[in-house]
Enzyme design. Structure first.
Site, PDB file in Angstrom:
ATOM      1  N   ASP A  95     -45.810  44.845 -27.482  1.00 41.69           N
ATOM      2  CA  ASP A  95     -47.263  44.939 -27.352  1.00 41.69           C
ATOM      3  C   ASP A  95     -47.672  46.251 -26.699  1.00 41.69           C
ATOM      4  O   ASP A  95     -48.684  46.859 -27.076  1.00 41.69           O
ATOM      5  CB  ASP A  95     -47.769  43.747 -26.532  1.00 41.69           C
ATOM      6  CG  ASP A  95     -49.273  43.748 -26.370  1.00 41.69           C
ATOM      7  OD1 ASP A  95     -49.971  43.653 -27.399  1.00 41.69           O
ATOM      8  OD2 ASP A  95     -49.762  43.847 -25.229  1.00 41.69           O
ATOM      9  N   HIS A 126     -57.930  36.506 -25.178  1.00 42.10           N
ATOM     10  CA  HIS A 126     -58.903  37.469 -24.666  1.00 42.10           C
ATOM     11  C   HIS A 126     -58.703  37.699 -23.176  1.00 42.10           C
ATOM     12  O   HIS A 126     -58.249  36.813 -22.452  1.00 42.10           O
ATOM     13  CB  HIS A 126     -60.328  36.967 -24.914  1.00 42.10           C
ATOM     14  CG  HIS A 126     -60.664  36.853 -26.373  1.00 42.10           C
ATOM     15  ND1 HIS A 126     -61.487  35.872 -26.864  1.00 42.10           N
ATOM     16  CD2 HIS A 126     -60.255  37.574 -27.440  1.00 42.10           C
ATOM     17  CE1 HIS A 126     -61.597  36.013 -28.177  1.00 42.10           C
ATOM     18  NE2 HIS A 126     -60.859  37.037 -28.544  1.00 42.10           N
ATOM     19  N   LEU A 147     -73.422  22.187 -21.177  1.00 45.15           N
ATOM     20  CA  LEU A 147     -74.272  22.526 -22.316  1.00 45.15           C
ATOM     21  C   LEU A 147     -74.860  21.262 -22.951  1.00 45.15           C
ATOM     22  O   LEU A 147     -76.044  21.231 -23.316  1.00 45.15           O
ATOM     23  CB  LEU A 147     -73.464  23.319 -23.348  1.00 45.15           C
ATOM     24  CG  LEU A 147     -73.178  24.783 -22.993  1.00 45.15           C
ATOM     25  CD1 LEU A 147     -72.061  25.356 -23.863  1.00 45.15           C
ATOM     26  CD2 LEU A 147     -74.447  25.631 -23.145  1.00 45.15           C
ATOM     27  N   ARG A 173     -48.394  28.210   0.764  1.00 45.15           N
ATOM     28  CA  ARG A 173     -46.971  28.089   1.101  1.00 45.15           C
ATOM     29  C   ARG A 173     -46.764  27.422   2.459  1.00 45.15           C
ATOM     30  O   ARG A 173     -45.807  26.669   2.642  1.00 45.15           O
ATOM     31  CB  ARG A 173     -46.318  29.481   1.085  1.00 45.15           C
ATOM     32  CG  ARG A 173     -46.155  30.064  -0.301  1.00 45.15           C
ATOM     33  CD  ARG A 173     -45.739  31.516  -0.267  1.00 45.15           C
ATOM     34  NE  ARG A 173     -46.803  32.373   0.280  1.00 45.15           N
ATOM     35  CZ  ARG A 173     -46.754  33.702   0.255  1.00 45.15           C
ATOM     36  NH1 ARG A 173     -45.700  34.316  -0.266  1.00 45.15           N
ATOM     37  NH2 ARG A 173     -47.735  34.422   0.747  1.00 45.15           N
ATOM     38  N   ASP A 192     -50.601  37.648   5.497  1.00 44.32           N
ATOM     39  CA  ASP A 192     -50.395  36.979   4.213  1.00 44.32           C
ATOM     40  C   ASP A 192     -51.390  37.570   3.218  1.00 44.32           C
ATOM     41  O   ASP A 192     -52.588  37.639   3.501  1.00 44.32           O
ATOM     42  CB  ASP A 192     -50.620  35.469   4.355  1.00 44.32           C
ATOM     43  CG  ASP A 192     -49.985  34.704   3.202  1.00 44.32           C
ATOM     44  OD1 ASP A 192     -48.844  34.271   3.341  1.00 44.32           O
ATOM     45  OD2 ASP A 192     -50.654  34.569   2.158  1.00 44.32           O
TER      46      ASP A 192
END
Length: 1193
Positions: free
Chosen positions: A323, A838, A857, A99, A257
């Site tokens: 939920d 997830h 990978l 900020r 902060d």
């Protein structure tokens, strides 16, 4: 998601309250010389309602908003008077990073300047980096003057191995790369807190000696609160440490902060602590701020705001509320409210895959939402979820000329009944029929799982009924193939079933199952195996015997245990305990065992701590078997020493304690599957490290489990038996996979069975941030297993565990072919952070993005396709290569097992029928919402049909006109009571005074109702109706009854007369004449009354008669009944039912009155009884007790 950011204001309130209250993690002997004293807590939060600026109902929104701003300032001044005297700091409090560098910080200003600064910015859009958002929440606190050399930086963050404390003596706006310059101290999981000297030597080497003691004390308190309140991230920059002023000995510390994240899943434990720190009475806010008068805890619940640039809408808040009230998972994030492409996807992993597919085709900017529904939501929950999305989708007043796309996708469910959830979706789609047509919505559906055939059939039928284009596909179609079909109008060309497998899902009844052996096309170069009928017969082993139904029970002996290599978690001899009363999952495991021809069930016993030890029945094929249910682990362990696996279905609140209890028996228990989602991250880390020390393999938390075809399956893994057969999980293949997502593991089963010879082993490690066992743990097992030939890894955005696989590829620990893909590649295309399905599926750094991991990978040697859609092709190519080299030798297909199906499930699938024992046409309680004669109970209240309306539905199976419903309610009110002297009330009172219960007392009163008391309504209606229908004049009717020597039911009263009328009758007559279309029978009865009262004044039309004739008029004249129906309701007792129902109100009142008055046993006075005993024929004689006494003397 578990780790969620909170506002700086809330973080500072937590620190202010708990810094000295949270228990320290060291011994008193480690106490430092300098005691940290928290600074005074002065902090104010201001939030403005920016929706005023878009409110079309306000004539001048800008003026209204300015007035709102001024009023908010006035209220704030009353709550925080220090604002008027102190120099201040103000900044937005909306999870905005950097900020200060963005010019969003005002320092050392008075209240007037602060108000001007806020007024200039509130309600305005600003851009921070690439994100644009509206400023509406600000934090104001006192300004702390300090030199720059007193600014420090501290950060505590959690990783898999423990909590890192980062500290640097150079804090502030220009702190730079803290990862590179900060000193670090790792506090390992399950290890003791470091000594004060260790902290000084590790973190504070660049701090002046005079400040070290107070900083050590502060860091210790800060870490204590970090642990106690379940923080996952805490950063203070700058942390200001000022030298003591004259008269003080301890330096002052200020946290200027603050950025923090909390573990939302720990709310059940830490929520009360979060709440009390923010309670108005705690922070000294007047009652005008305490708007929520009723709270679960001693303060308001913690708020988790949306990231800057993405406003949290009321729709998102509604889905979050849904939920929070269910064990299912419902998520919704609005990405672009004007987008053309909307999704309703089942499954956390599947929802990411669909978003990836949309983004990969270049439509990320048109994707309107991200979300998922999973975990077996109910029909009603799915309806509410779908309705919310459809409302958002069709809200634009002007339809998009290109139309809109709705993708209803999902993986192959493990246990969610697809047909049930689709009922909710279909109900919502029907409700939005006109809007869907107006916006030219095209719908594409792909789903698999339990009862998916019925769900897809209903969806196809809906397309015909709605007049909306609905394209429906099942599990034979690749999970995301509908995306190019929807967006490009053509398929990808990659959706190929290399085995040409015939879909036989759902047809696995033992009598009717018929499967075709997988074949490959002779026109391709694919390796295929020709197996003659003779070789198939000789190699497939014995067929599944059909049990004799006369022998119901099957009994098993405990098998002997056998050693197995370290890399084998499950064999055909593996036995398990199931923790929790999960009968459905246990039966699924036993059905799988029976299908795989295991000699003994894989489930040895269940453990349920809330009941006594007992036996419970389950099916073994068509027979039954008994499983022990223990209320403690010790008994189970002692009785079944061969068990080495536990499937833990404990809730997220209790799974920590139960898992640690299991690990006390680590000499026997070697594998634990933790099914629960929402395990707090700190507990999950403690579990995984304890398991590592005790050499216990833990799968989960938040997992569906795993499966080893032909051997063992965990809980609900693999779904229903039809999917297990379709994916050939009843026998081993050559491919082993590890995935985070349980739903996507079923998709991998499907893909692998369609492109290779099948699955050898599959594990879903769980979608939380800290799964106990990781990708590399299982891949190394698969690498060491000689029967496994191909490895598959399905990773996702978030976490760094895929990089450990890269290391293993590079150093040669993994040599077998590895096909890998990380889902979540779409995340880089969103301007704001999106939490996927997830808990661990969100990148905390560039290293954790799916793209970065896919590249790593690929560079390490894994086979990484260009997209997830090309993964099946890559898998097939590798399989063909190994088969051609002889590394994989395809085995002949065994006989497809025939497995019985439960009657209830077969009935739901429409495979069996039987005559019903009862019939009911008035009420249906089978769905998610109760139906009264086809009307949903929610609509009963929405339309306020009242008791009369409910009675019309349940008694007459239809909605009656409003006046008819009010008339029914009037009857109930008028017949509710007629005093304690009448026989029914008298009986009720006597029974109540005898000490009997309400039901008994009510029944004694109701049993008196008949022709003589109250029950004359049916008879009166029949008499008057017959006379009227025969066209008898009133006089002819009266004379005929006199000749038959019969009383006219409904005529006559013991007390009331023509000169003393019954006002209840007058009320009924007036209502009927004012509201009924016609009162022919009432007029006829009143004419009869004129004749009878001429003979005797009390022979009036009584209440029974008035109700009876008016009710017949209502039945005949309302237009709701045919003449035959009206006659039938009169004959079957509907009128007497009204009296019974009404008078039950009064009888209940008399019962409650007697109990309230505590009246004793009633005995009737003998002087009110005529004793006609032998020798006494003179009738009633009254003799006083004194006379009796004199006579006896």
């Amino acid at each position: 998601m578990s780790a969620k950011a909170i506002r700086e204001y809330d973080g500072k309130l937590l620190l202010a309250y708990w810094l000295l209250r949270s228990p320290l993690l060291f011994k008193e002997s480690q106490d430092s010389a300098s005691k940290f004293l928290p600074p005074p807590s002065k902090v104010a939060s201001i939030t403005f309602n920016t929706s005023i600026l878009q409110d079309a109902t306000i004539s001048n929104p800008q003026v209204a908003f300015e007035n709102h701003v001024q009023q908010t300032f006035n209220v704030l001044e009353q709550a925080h008077p220090w604002l008027l005297t102190d120099n201040l700091v103000v900044k937005p409090d909306q999870l905005i990073k950097r900020r200060g560098k963005s010019g969003l910080l005002l320092l050392n200003s008075d209240w007037k300047q602060v108000k001007e600064w806020i007024t200039e910015r509130c309600g305005k859009e600003i851009q921070v980096d690439s994100v644009t958002g509206t400023l509406k929440t600000f934090l104001v606190e006192p300004f702390v003057p300090h030199p720059s050399n007193t600014e420090y930086y501290i950060n505590i963050n959690s990783v898999r191995d423990g909590d890192y404390i980062l500290f640097t003596h150079e804090g502030g706006i220009e702190v730079g790369d803290v990862d590179a310059k900060a000193l670090k101290l790792l506090i390992k999981v399950n290890k003791s807190y470091p000594t004060y000297q260790e902290i000084k030597d590790t973190l504070l080497i660049n701090v002046p000696e005079s400040k070290k003691d107070v900083l050590v004390d502060f860091i210790s308190h800060l870490y204590a609160i970090y642990v106690d309140l379940h923080f996952t991230y805490l950063e203070i920059n700058p942390l200001v440490v000022l030298d003591p002023v004259p008269g003080e000995d301890v330096p002052k510390i200020y946290y200027l902060d603050l950025a923090t994240k909390l573990d939302q899943t720990a709310e059940f434990e830490a929520g009360p602590k979060w709440a009390i720190a923010r309670a108005p009475k705690t922070i000294g806010i007047p009652d005008i701020y305490d708007l929520a008068k009723s709270q679960v805890d001693q303060g308001p619940p913690m708020e988790f705001p949306a990231p800057f640039g993405r406003e949290s809408t009321k729709e998102e808040a509604y889905i979050r509320e849904l939920d929070s009230k269910t064990g299912a998972s419902l998520k919704l994030t609005i990405l672009n409210k004007d987008g053309r492409i909307w999704t309703m996807v089942a499954g956390g992993g599947a929802s990411v895959v669909y978003s990836d597919a949309i983004a990969a085709l270049g439509f990320a900017n048109e994707l309107a939402n991200y979300g998922e529904y999973s975990g077996a939501p109910t029909e009603t929950q799915t309806y509410e979820y779908a309705k919310t999305i459809l409302d958002l989708m069709t809200r634009q007043p002007v339809p998009d000329p290109k139309g809109k796309i709705l993708i209803i996708g999902g993986g192959i469910a493990n246990f969610t009944n697809v047909a049930v959830t689709f009922k909710g979706l279909i109900r919502a789609l029907q409700e939005f029929k006109k809007a869907l047509i107006l916006h030219n919505v095209k719908i594409f559906v792909r789903r698999g799982g339990p009862n998916y055939q019925e769900g897809l059939r209903s969806m196809r039928q809906l397309g015909d009924d709605l007049g909306v284009e609905i394209n429906v596909f099942g599990p034979e179609t690749h999970i995301t193939e509908i995306v190019p079909l929807a967006l490009l109008g053509r398929g990808s060309g990659l959706d190929i079933d290399f085995n040409d497998k015939t879909d036989t899902s759902g047809n696995y009844l033992i009598e009717t199952t018929s499967y075709t052996t997988s074949k490959t096309s002779t026109e391709t170069n694919d390796i295929h195996l020709e197996v003659t009928a003779k070789s198939k017969e000789s190699q497939s082993g014995p067929t599944t015997p059909i049990a004799d139904p006369r022998e119901r029970m099957t009994y098993f002996e405990n098998p002997t245990t056998q050693d197995r290599p370290w890399y084998t978690a499950f064999t055909k001899e593996t036995r398990a305990f199931v923790y929790g009363m999960q009968s459905r999952a246990v039966q699924g495991m036993l059905d799988f065992d029976y299908m795989c021809k295991r000699e003994v069930p894989s489930v040895a016993a269940m453990i349920y701590p809330f009941g006594g030890n007992h036996l419970q029945k389950f099916y073994w094929g068509t027979k039954e078997t008994l499983l022990n249910v223990f209320n403690n682990l010790e008994d189970a362990i002692s009785q079944f020493p061969e068990v080495d696996t536990i499937v833990n279905f404990a809730s997220s609140r209790s799974v920590y304690e139960s898992t640690f209890e299991f690990m006390k028996y680590s000499n026997q228990i070697k594998t634990i599957a933790i099914i629960a989602e929402g395990v707090p991250e700190r507990y999950a880390r403690q579990i995984l490290h304890e398991a590592k020390e005790k050499n216990v393999l833990i799968i989960g938390p938040a997992t569906v489990g795993g499966i080893k075809p032909g051997c063992f399956k965990i809980g609900n893994t693999g779904g229903m038996m039809d999917n297990i057969i379709s994916s050939k999980l009843y026998r081993p293949g050559s491919v082993s996979y590890v995935s985070k997502s349980g739903g996507m593991s079923n998709e991998l089963n499907n893909i692998i069975s369609r492109t290779t010879n099948g699955v050898y082993e599959g594990i879903a490690i769980g979608g939380d941030r800290y799964p106990s066992s990781t990708f590399i743990d299982h891949l190394l097992r698969f690498e060491s297993d000689p029967n496994c030939k191909i490895l598959v890894l399905l990773g996702e955005v978030g976490g760094v565990e895929e990089y450990r696989v890269c290391e293993a590829l590079k150093d040669g620990r993994i040599k077998k072919p590895l096909i890998a893909w990380c889902i979540g590649t779409c995340a880089m295309m969103f301007s704001t952070e999106v939490q996927f399905g997830h808990a661990g599926a969100m990148a905390q750094s560039d290293l954790e993005t799916a793209n970065a991991k896919n590249i790593a990978l690929r560079n390490a040697g894994a086979i990484v396709p260009e997209t997830f859609e090309k993964l099946p092709l890559a898998l097939h190519d590798v399989y063909q290569k190994l088969a051609s080299e002889g590394i994989i030798v395809p085995a002949p297909e065994p006989e497809v097992p025939k497995v019985p199906i439960d009657y209830s499930w077969a009935q739901e699938l429409g495979l069996v029928r039987k005559p019903a024992s009862f019939m009911s046409t008035i009420c249906d309680d089978r769905g998610q919402e109760l139906l009264y004669a086809g009307m949903r109970i929610s609509d009963v209240f929405k339309e306020s049909i009242g008791i009369g309306g409910v009675l019309s539905l349940l008694w007459f199976k239809r909605r009656l006109p409003d006046y008819a419903c009010r008339f029914i309610e009037m009857i109930l009110m008028l017949t509710a009571d007629h005093g304690p002297a009448v026989s029914g009330a008298h009986n009720t009172i006597v029974t109540a005074r005898a000490g009997k219960d309400l039901i008994s007392s009510l029944c004694t009163g109701l049993l008196t109702i008949g022709d003589r008391f109250g029950g004359a309504l049916d008879g009166a209606a029949e008499m008057f109706t017959n006379a009227y229908d025969k066209s008898l004049t009133p006089r002819e009717f009266v004379n005929s009854m006199r000749r038959q020597n019969k009383l006219i039911l409904g005529i006559g009263h013991k007390v009331k007369s023509r000169n003393n009328p019954d006002f209840r009758v007058e009320i009924i007559k007036e209502f009927a004449r004012n509201n009924f279309p016609s009162t022919k029978l009432l007029d006829y009865a009143l004419a009869v009354e004129e004749i009878t009262t001429a003979k005797k004044d009390s022979l009036i039309l009584n209440l029974d008669g008035a109700i009876a004739v008016c009710f017949v008029d209502m039945l005949r004249e309302s237009g709701a009944f045919s003449r035959e129906e009206a006659e039938e309701y009169i004959k079957i007792g509907a009128l007497n039912g009204l009296f019974v129902l009404g008078r039950s109100i009064g009888f209940t009142g008399h019962y409650l009155d007697q109990r309230r008055l505590k009246q004793g046993l009633y005995r009737h006075p003998w002087d009110d009884i005529s004793y006609l005993v032998p020798g006494v024929e003179t009738g009633r004689t009254f003799v006083s007790q004194d006379k009796v006494t004199e006579k006896s003397v």
